[in-house]
Write a protein that holds these residues in place. Structure first.
Motif, PDB file in Angstrom:
ATOM      1  N   PHE A  92      -2.254  -6.150  25.047  1.00 22.60           N
ATOM      2  CA  PHE A  92      -1.107  -6.100  24.137  1.00 22.60           C
ATOM      3  C   PHE A  92      -1.129  -4.836  23.284  1.00 22.60           C
ATOM      4  N   VAL A  93      -2.284  -4.479  22.774  1.00 20.69           N
ATOM      5  CA  VAL A  93      -2.369  -3.278  21.940  1.00 20.69           C
ATOM      6  C   VAL A  93      -1.998  -2.033  22.740  1.00 20.69           C
ATOM      7  N   ASP A  94      -2.512  -1.938  23.954  1.00 17.02           N
ATOM      8  CA  ASP A  94      -2.199  -0.778  24.786  1.00 17.02           C
ATOM      9  C   ASP A  94      -0.711  -0.701  25.093  1.00 17.02           C
ATOM     10  N   SER A  95      -0.113  -1.840  25.421  1.00 15.44           N
ATOM     11  CA  SER A  95       1.321  -1.886  25.701  1.00 15.44           C
ATOM     12  C   SER A  95       2.126  -1.473  24.471  1.00 15.44           C
ATOM     13  N   GLU A 175       9.720   2.589  11.577  1.00 15.72           N
ATOM     14  CA  GLU A 175      10.829   3.205  10.838  1.00 15.72           C
ATOM     15  C   GLU A 175      10.409   3.594   9.428  1.00 15.72           C
ATOM     16  N   THR A 176       9.619   2.729   8.790  1.00 11.98           N
ATOM     17  CA  THR A 176       9.186   3.021   7.423  1.00 11.98           C
ATOM     18  C   THR A 176       8.267   4.239   7.385  1.00 11.98           C
ATOM     19  N   ARG A 177       7.272   4.260   8.252  1.00 12.89           N
ATOM     20  CA  ARG A 177       6.292   5.356   8.229  1.00 12.89           C
ATOM     21  C   ARG A 177       6.875   6.671   8.728  1.00 12.89           C
ATOM     22  N   SER A 178       7.868   6.589   9.617  1.00 14.93           N
ATOM     23  CA  SER A 178       8.487   7.817  10.123  1.00 14.93           C
ATOM     24  C   SER A 178       9.623   8.302   9.231  1.00 14.93           C
ATOM     25  N   ARG A 179       9.878   7.545   8.154  1.00 13.97           N
ATOM     26  CA  ARG A 179      11.007   7.848   7.264  1.00 13.97           C
ATOM     27  C   ARG A 179      12.301   7.923   8.070  1.00 13.97           C
ATOM     28  N   LEU A 180      12.524   6.845   8.832  1.00 12.16           N
ATOM     29  CA  LEU A 180      13.706   6.707   9.694  1.00 12.16           C
ATOM     30  C   LEU A 180      13.800   7.839  10.713  1.00 12.16           C
ATOM     31  N   GLY A 181      12.660   8.244  11.223  1.00  9.22           N
ATOM     32  CA  GLY A 181      12.639   9.245  12.280  1.00  9.22           C
ATOM     33  C   GLY A 181      12.456  10.666  11.830  1.00  9.22           C
ATOM     34  N   ALA A 182      12.372  10.900  10.527  1.00  8.39           N
ATOM     35  CA  ALA A 182      12.248  12.275  10.017  1.00  8.39           C
ATOM     36  C   ALA A 182      10.825  12.811  10.116  1.00  8.39           C
ATOM     37  N   ARG A 183       9.848  11.925  10.185  1.00  7.50           N
ATOM     38  CA  ARG A 183       8.435  12.324  10.208  1.00  7.50           C
ATOM     39  C   ARG A 183       7.786  11.926  11.524  1.00  7.50           C
ATOM     40  N   LYS A 184       7.041  12.831  12.107  1.00  9.65           N
ATOM     41  CA  LYS A 184       6.300  12.523  13.311  1.00  9.65           C
ATOM     42  C   LYS A 184       5.023  11.788  12.923  1.00  9.65           C
ATOM     43  N   ILE A 185       4.787  10.645  13.545  1.00  9.14           N
ATOM     44  CA  ILE A 185       3.637   9.825  13.202  1.00  9.14           C
ATOM     45  C   ILE A 185       2.457  10.193  14.094  1.00  9.14           C
ATOM     46  N   PRO A 186       1.282  10.455  13.511  1.00 12.61           N
ATOM     47  CA  PRO A 186       0.095  10.782  14.320  1.00 12.61           C
ATOM     48  C   PRO A 186      -0.301   9.627  15.235  1.00 12.61           C
ATOM     49  N   ALA A 187      -0.983   9.969  16.322  1.00 14.66           N
ATOM     50  CA  ALA A 187      -1.379   8.965  17.314  1.00 14.66           C
ATOM     51  C   ALA A 187      -2.233   7.859  16.699  1.00 14.66           C
ATOM     52  N   ALA A 188      -3.155   8.221  15.820  1.00 10.21           N
ATOM     53  CA  ALA A 188      -4.028   7.223  15.212  1.00 10.21           C
ATOM     54  C   ALA A 188      -3.221   6.218  14.388  1.00 10.21           C
ATOM     55  N   GLU A 189      -2.182   6.705  13.743  1.00 10.62           N
ATOM     56  CA  GLU A 189      -1.340   5.816  12.937  1.00 10.62           C
ATOM     57  C   GLU A 189      -0.513   4.894  13.822  1.00 10.62           C
ATOM     58  N   LEU A 190      -0.056   5.406  14.962  1.00  6.23           N
ATOM     59  CA  LEU A 190       0.653   4.556  15.915  1.00  6.23           C
ATOM     60  C   LEU A 190      -0.261   3.448  16.420  1.00  6.23           C
ATOM     61  N   ARG A 191      -1.506   3.801  16.686  1.00  4.72           N
ATOM     62  CA  ARG A 191      -2.477   2.807  17.147  1.00  4.72           C
ATOM     63  C   ARG A 191      -2.694   1.730  16.088  1.00  4.72           C
ATOM     64  N   THR A 192      -2.733   2.128  14.816  1.00  5.83           N
ATOM     65  CA  THR A 192      -2.905   1.166  13.724  1.00  5.83           C
ATOM     66  C   THR A 192      -1.731   0.192  13.676  1.00  5.83           C
ATOM     67  N   ILE A 193      -0.516   0.719  13.836  1.00  4.52           N
ATOM     68  CA  ILE A 193       0.673  -0.145  13.851  1.00  4.52           C
ATOM     69  C   ILE A 193       0.595  -1.116  15.018  1.00  4.52           C
ATOM     70  N   ALA A 194       0.218  -0.609  16.190  1.00  4.73           N
ATOM     71  CA  ALA A 194       0.128  -1.455  17.385  1.00  4.73           C
ATOM     72  C   ALA A 194      -0.895  -2.573  17.190  1.00  4.73           C
ATOM     73  N   GLU A 195      -2.019  -2.246  16.602  1.00  4.89           N
ATOM     74  CA  GLU A 195      -3.074  -3.245  16.403  1.00  4.89           C
ATOM     75  C   GLU A 195      -2.654  -4.306  15.389  1.00  4.89           C
ATOM     76  N   ALA A 196      -2.063  -3.871  14.287  1.00  3.06           N
ATOM     77  CA  ALA A 196      -1.653  -4.827  13.255  1.00  3.06           C
ATOM     78  C   ALA A 196      -0.562  -5.758  13.771  1.00  3.06           C
ATOM     79  N   ALA A 197       0.417  -5.205  14.495  1.00  3.40           N
ATOM     80  CA  ALA A 197       1.496  -6.032  15.040  1.00  3.40           C
ATOM     81  C   ALA A 197       0.953  -7.027  16.058  1.00  3.40           C
ATOM     82  N   THR A 198       0.064  -6.563  16.916  1.00  2.00           N
ATOM     83  CA  THR A 198      -0.522  -7.438  17.933  1.00  2.00           C
ATOM     84  C   THR A 198      -1.329  -8.565  17.308  1.00  2.00           C
ATOM     85  N   ASP A 199      -2.129  -8.251  16.300  1.00  6.54           N
ATOM     86  CA  ASP A 199      -2.946  -9.285  15.665  1.00  6.54           C
ATOM     87  C   ASP A 199      -2.066 -10.367  15.030  1.00  6.54           C
ATOM     88  N   THR A 200      -0.995  -9.933  14.370  1.00  9.27           N
ATOM     89  CA  THR A 200      -0.087 -10.914  13.760  1.00  9.27           C
ATOM     90  C   THR A 200       0.600 -11.755  14.835  1.00  9.27           C
TER      91      THR A 200
END
Length: 208
Positions: A92-95, A175-200
């Motif tokens: 799930f996290v990888d997906s 959307e929040t972390r990217s400021r509605l698409g204005a900010r590029k999110i680093p890979a590590a931060e994307l992984r954190t989002i994926a992990e938190a969403a998956t755990d919930t």
């Protein structure tokens, strides 16, 4: 011979649409000129008009082609949710991570920005893009979750609701972390989002 001619015309159209999206993403709709699109595509300006009749058609078709490309990436991420093994979390996290990468790419962010910036002038375009991206993604995820439920790898639930909730856990922080698409999110931060969403999600839907 006719087949080669048709293939060449399709390739030329795709070349023009790719160039058009790049230029529209750089300048926005109003500031883009067709000549620059022709230059980037490496064709004559009349060739652009032969394939796509005017600037408005160029914009619409370029965004729809890009929506289909982004959709292919997100659907590929969903399709990795097959046999989860004994521990569903890594799959799930990888997906989720792959899905977030597609959505937060330069192409994905530009698509979102352009579609909504021109929503007044292209009234049906944002809705069509949503149909080809977000809605198609939700339907594919619901189908995948339903299959996992039938296999006993998720607890019984409404797969459409489960898909909607999982996507909300992913796209809300994105959307929040990217400021509605204005900010590029680093890979590590994307992984954190994926992990938190998956755990919930798995706390709610993993088998008991």
């Amino acid at each position: 011979m006719a087949g080669a001619s048709t293939r060449g015309r399709i390739d030329k159209r795709q070349q023009i649409l790719a160039a058009a999206f790049a230029v529209f993403a750089r300048h926005g709709y109003a500031q883009t000129c067709v000549q620059e699109i022709a230059d980037v595509a490496g064709v004559a300006k009349p060739t652009v008009y032969n394939h796509l009749t005017d600037k408005g058609t160029l914009f619409r078709e370029a965004l729809l082609a890009t929506a289909d490309a982004v959709s292919s990436e997100t659907l590929a991420a969903v399709h990795t949710l097959r046999d989860l093994g004994n521990d569903p979390r890594p799959t799930f996290v990888d997906s989720a991570y792959r899905l977030l990468q597609a959505c937060s790419s330069e192409r994905g962010r530009s698509l979102h920005r352009l579609a909504y910036a021109q929503a007044d002038d292209f009234a049906d375009l944002a809705a069509e893009i949503q149909q080809r991206t977000a809605i198609r993604l939700r339907e594919a995820l619901a189908d995948r979750l339903a299959r996992l439920t039938l296999a006993g790898q998720l607890r019984p639930s409404d797969p459409e609701v489960a898909a909607e909730q999982y996507l909300a856990l992913l796209t809300g922080p994105l959307e929040t972390r990217s400021r509605l698409g204005a900010r590029k999110i680093p890979a590590a931060e994307l992984r954190t989002i994926a992990e938190a969403a998956t755990d919930t999600f798995l706390r709610a839907y993993a088998p008991g």
